[in-house]
Scaffold this active site. Structure first.
Site, mmCIF file in Angstrom:
data_model
loop_
_atom_site.group_PDB
_atom_site.id
_atom_site.type_symbol
_atom_site.label_atom_id
_atom_site.label_comp_id
_atom_site.label_asym_id
_atom_site.label_seq_id
_atom_site.Cartn_x
_atom_site.Cartn_y
_atom_site.Cartn_z
ATOM 1 N N GLU A 1 0.805 -1.414 0.030
ATOM 2 C CA GLU A 1 -0.039 -0.020 -0.204
ATOM 3 C C GLU A 1 0.814 1.208 -0.086
ATOM 4 O O GLU A 1 0.648 2.140 0.762
ATOM 5 C CB GLU A 1 -0.832 0.098 1.289
ATOM 6 C CG GLU A 1 -2.106 -1.197 1.093
ATOM 7 C CD GLU A 1 -2.859 -1.107 2.308
ATOM 8 O OE1 GLU A 1 -2.638 -0.615 3.339
ATOM 9 O OE2 GLU A 1 -4.034 -1.853 2.274
ATOM 10 N N ASP B 1 -8.102 -8.993 4.102
ATOM 11 C CA ASP B 1 -7.757 -8.039 4.828
ATOM 12 C C ASP B 1 -8.864 -7.712 6.046
ATOM 13 O O ASP B 1 -9.809 -6.719 6.100
ATOM 14 C CB ASP B 1 -7.893 -6.652 3.982
ATOM 15 C CG ASP B 1 -7.145 -5.502 4.604
ATOM 16 O OD1 ASP B 1 -6.896 -5.595 5.839
ATOM 17 O OD2 ASP B 1 -7.326 -4.354 4.270
ATOM 18 N N GLU C 1 -12.565 -2.264 12.348
ATOM 19 C CA GLU C 1 -12.359 -1.282 11.145
ATOM 20 C C GLU C 1 -13.670 -1.869 10.092
ATOM 21 O O GLU C 1 -14.298 -0.955 9.489
ATOM 22 C CB GLU C 1 -11.322 -1.539 10.585
ATOM 23 C CG GLU C 1 -11.304 -1.023 9.059
ATOM 24 C CD GLU C 1 -9.620 -1.021 8.447
ATOM 25 O OE1 GLU C 1 -8.911 -1.528 9.138
ATOM 26 O OE2 GLU C 1 -9.481 -0.623 7.239
#
Ligand code: BDP
Length: 719
Positions: A308, A382, A410
């Site tokens: 990323e 993820d 998240e």
């Protein structure tokens, strides 16, 4: 007159809330409340047994043991006294003294290892004594917390015979905390590290953080975000890191740092960060030596590289192993560890995202130095609400793998959804990789026993912030708690942990415990149904990851878009990762790979993860069509959240009003958001299935367009 008016106003303002303004549990004390034990007989029994205690030394760790005992026993029993050994009912001893006592009572202290303990009640002369014995002082600290838990959960001390040592060596929290105190994917306020005021200003919260961690066996903390700021390695910050390390040391907690791979260029003034360059190697060596000057027991580095947008050895044509080993050799003389993340994926690779970590790391098996652990997220993508385990687990016999779980929520409702993660962790840890035949569970890979590795670790991305209740939601404290308990013992059941957490945090009343434990145990499954049933994944809002957005299709990288993952079209829905598709199943061992290759033998919870199936595909467990099943699950999820809310409401008056009210407010949000997920997803997928919402189910309130228009530029926690 004026005063009467003011009092009246206060009554109107606060009276409505039903609770007085300050009287109640705000959650700060976590599971270490130590409230008075109301049962007189039990309190008297405990008091006789352990209110007078003896400590075998006066080191810093023994001091904190003494403080914790005094605080806890005064709280629960209204009495506590440190006395000499002959007068004490409770003996806490480490090292030689503990060995002598163990020998005298024919107890095997070796079974406690370096960090474990024995907690026994023994006949000592003509008295019964409770003994906490350990080879090390930190073992004695863990044993003390274990004993206190016995009182907190109202279990008898008579005949205690507990032997425990951790199955996993490194049990660490990963804070995704930035130096400006923003917490990436944090939903509980700011970072608890007040970098600006450190090293001088030392909040009591730092001590309470250490206590909470030690009480569940966590022995390491990575202070800063994996998307690391290179400034953390400058003298200015190392002074601050040292202050925290000094505070945590007595509690057995080592400090680690996330480092940016290009630090030699960014803060070292070099013109490269190539791991094979000698100047670069020397720079890291000097930096590491300097850190150990400040912090002699520094734990080591966590690295996110070539992922990323983060720099890494790949930028210089080097492998992950070459990058990791360069850092490892700088740390090795000091006993430090490198935790190198396997969370890598790149657009250019042209390989399906779920396969990339395996493709990258499997060929490097055996190429890492001894003090490197490769840290792998639980699933291949993820931290989705549910994922099958990453196929890397079991695939690298020569390389110890660390588990990386996300504790912060998240993808599971931020800090307003009622979700206990114990069952999810348990599902992953107990999954069979078949790496060495049946019974080769992920837990055995992680604890090093399957391949006889000499190191092992488990990391949890922390959900902690400056909120008074630490985690933004009382129930979510249990996720911090269960992470620690499972890192110590990856075989422990989620249910047992929930039970003990409820007793220590909410109530010891058996009915309350049964209700809340039951709610917790089903909460993850319910939330999966509300968001991503049947193996769907990665269909949340873009960027902030808040709320449903299966329509996302325009982000820069294909594998950042929701449509990449659900692949809904006129034919059906789901990602074909079977041999007829991208063949991700090939990365698993037999017989799992064959099982997952066929929709008929794929567990329904992973169905659309591995298969693209027609809308009228018949679901085995229910006989419904795939479309009807999908709708059914979304509706069931939302209904079940509503039922959870009602269950919670039934506890009114049974638990502390402030705790009750906090959870109740969050439940309202959970109910609303479950409906939002249901409506948005069902309407969106209906465009493709062209099938009706089955009769009898209420229709969504808004149109798909309206859901698609909702925008949240300021949602918390963004990267
Ligand atoms: C993703 C998060 C991102 C993290 C990344 C990671 O959205 O903020 O930086 O994981 O683990 O899930 O590195």
């Amino acid at each position: 007159m004026k005063y009467i008016f003011l009092i009246g106003l206060l009554l109107i303002t606060y009276g409505a809330a039903g609770a007085s303004i300050i009287d109640g549990e705000d959650g700060y004390r976590l599971w270490l409340k130590y409230d008075p034990i109301n049962d007189d007989d039990l309190r008297a029994t405990y008091a006789k047994q352990v209110s007078s205690f003896y400590l075998s030394g006066d080191s810093d760790t023994m001091k904190v043991i003494g403080e914790e005992l005094a605080f806890a026993l005064n709280g629960m029993l209204s009495q506590a006294k440190q006395v000499n050994a002959s007068q004490a009912g409770l003996i806490v001893a480490a090292g030689d003294k503990a060995n002598a006592l163990a020998a005298r009572h024919k107890l095997d202290l070796k079974a406690a290892g370096d960090e474990g303990y024995l907690v026994y009640q023994v006949q000592h002369g003509n008295a019964e004594k409770v003994m906490v014995l350990a080879n090390t002082e930190v073992g004695a600290l863990y044993g003390t917390y274990r004993l206190l838990r016995q009182l907190q959960t109202r279990q008898p001390l008579a005949d205690m015979a507990i032997v425990s040592q951790p199955d996993i060596q490194l049990r660490v929290l990963n804070h995704w905390d930035n130096l400006d105190r923003h917490v990436e994917r944090g939903y509980a306020g700011e970072s608890i590290w007040d970098w600006h005021k450190l090293p001088d200003y030392r909040y009591q919260r730092y001590v309470d953080y250490a206590r909470a961690n030690a009480s569940i066996g966590i022995n390491g903390t990575v202070l800063n975000n994996v998307n690391a700021d290179p400034l953390i390695l400058t003298d200015h910050y190392l002074e601050k890191v040292k202050a925290l390390a000094d505070m945590f040391r007595p509690y057995g907690i080592k400090v680690y740092l996330s480092v940016k791979f290009s630090s030699p260029q960014l803060v070292g003034g070099l013109d490269t960060s190539d791991p094979l360059d000698e100047d670069v190697q020397q720079w890291w060596q000097a930096k590491v030596d300097d850190i150990y000057e400040h912090i002699p027991d520094f734990g080591g580095f966590l690295v996110k590289a070539n992922s990323e947008g983060q720099p890494g050895p790949g930028d210089f044509g080097r492998t992950h192993a070459e990058g990791a080993n360069m850092l490892a050799s700088a740390l090795a003389p000091h006993g430090g560890t490198v935790m190198w993340r396997a969370f890598v994926y790149a657009n250019e690779k042209n390989e399906e995202r779920s396969k990339q970590a395996y493709s990258e790391f499997k060929p490097l098996d055996g190429k890492f130095d001894d003090n490197v652990l490769v840290q792998v997220k639980n699933g291949p993508i993820d931290f989705q609400p549910r994922e099958p385990f990453s196929p890397l687990f079991g695939a690298t016999p020569e390389t110890p793998l660390m588990m990386e779980f996300q504790i912060t929520m998240e993808y599971l409702g931020f800090s307003t959804h009622f979700v206990y993660l114990g069952p999810m962790y348990e599902e992953v840890l107990s999954a069979d990789t078949y790496a060495r035949g049946e019974g080769s569970t992920v837990a055995k890979v992680i604890d090093g026993s399957l391949f006889d590795n000499n190191t092992s670790g488990m990391a949890g991305v922390a959900n902690i912030g400056t909120d008074r209740n630490w985690t933004g939601h009382i129930i979510l404290q249990s996720n911090w708690y269960v992470f620690g308990r499972m890192a110590w013992n990856p075989q422990i059941s989620a249910e047992q942990v929930a039970d003990e957490w409820v007793r220590m945090t909410l109530s010891n009343d058996n009915e309350v415990v049964a209700t809340v434990t039951e709610m917790m145990m089903k909460s993850h499954e319910i939330t999966v149904n509300t968001m991503t049933p049947l193996g769907l994944h990665h269909i949340m809002g873009a960027g902030h990851h808040y709320g449903p957005a299966p329509w996302v299709d325009s982000l820069g990288r294909a594998d950042w878009n929701s449509v990449y993952y659900h692949r809904a079209d006129d034919e059906g829905i789901g990602f074909d990762r079977s041999p007829s598709g991208v063949n991700a199943v090939e990365q698993y061992f037999s017989p799992l790979k064959e099982q997952l290759a066929d929709p008929a033998t794929t567990p329904e919870k992973y169905l659309l993860w591995f298969h693209h199936l027609p809308w009228d595909y018949q679901i085995k467990s229910s006989g419904r069509t795939l479309w009807d099943e999908l709708v059914h699950r979304y509706y069931k999820g939302a209904n079940d959240v509503k039922a959870l809310e009602q269950q919670w409401d039934s506890l009114k008056g049974e638990i502390d009003p402030l705790q009750f009210h906090q959870v109740q407010m969050a439940m309202d949000i959970h109910v609303k958001e479950a409906l939002w997920w249901r409506n948005a997803c069902v309407l969106y997928f209906q465009q493709f299935s062209d099938m009706p919402i089955p009769d009898g189910l209420p229709k969504p309130e808004k149109s798909l367009k309206q859901y698609q228009k909702m925008s949240f530029p300021h949602a918390p926690g963004q990267g």
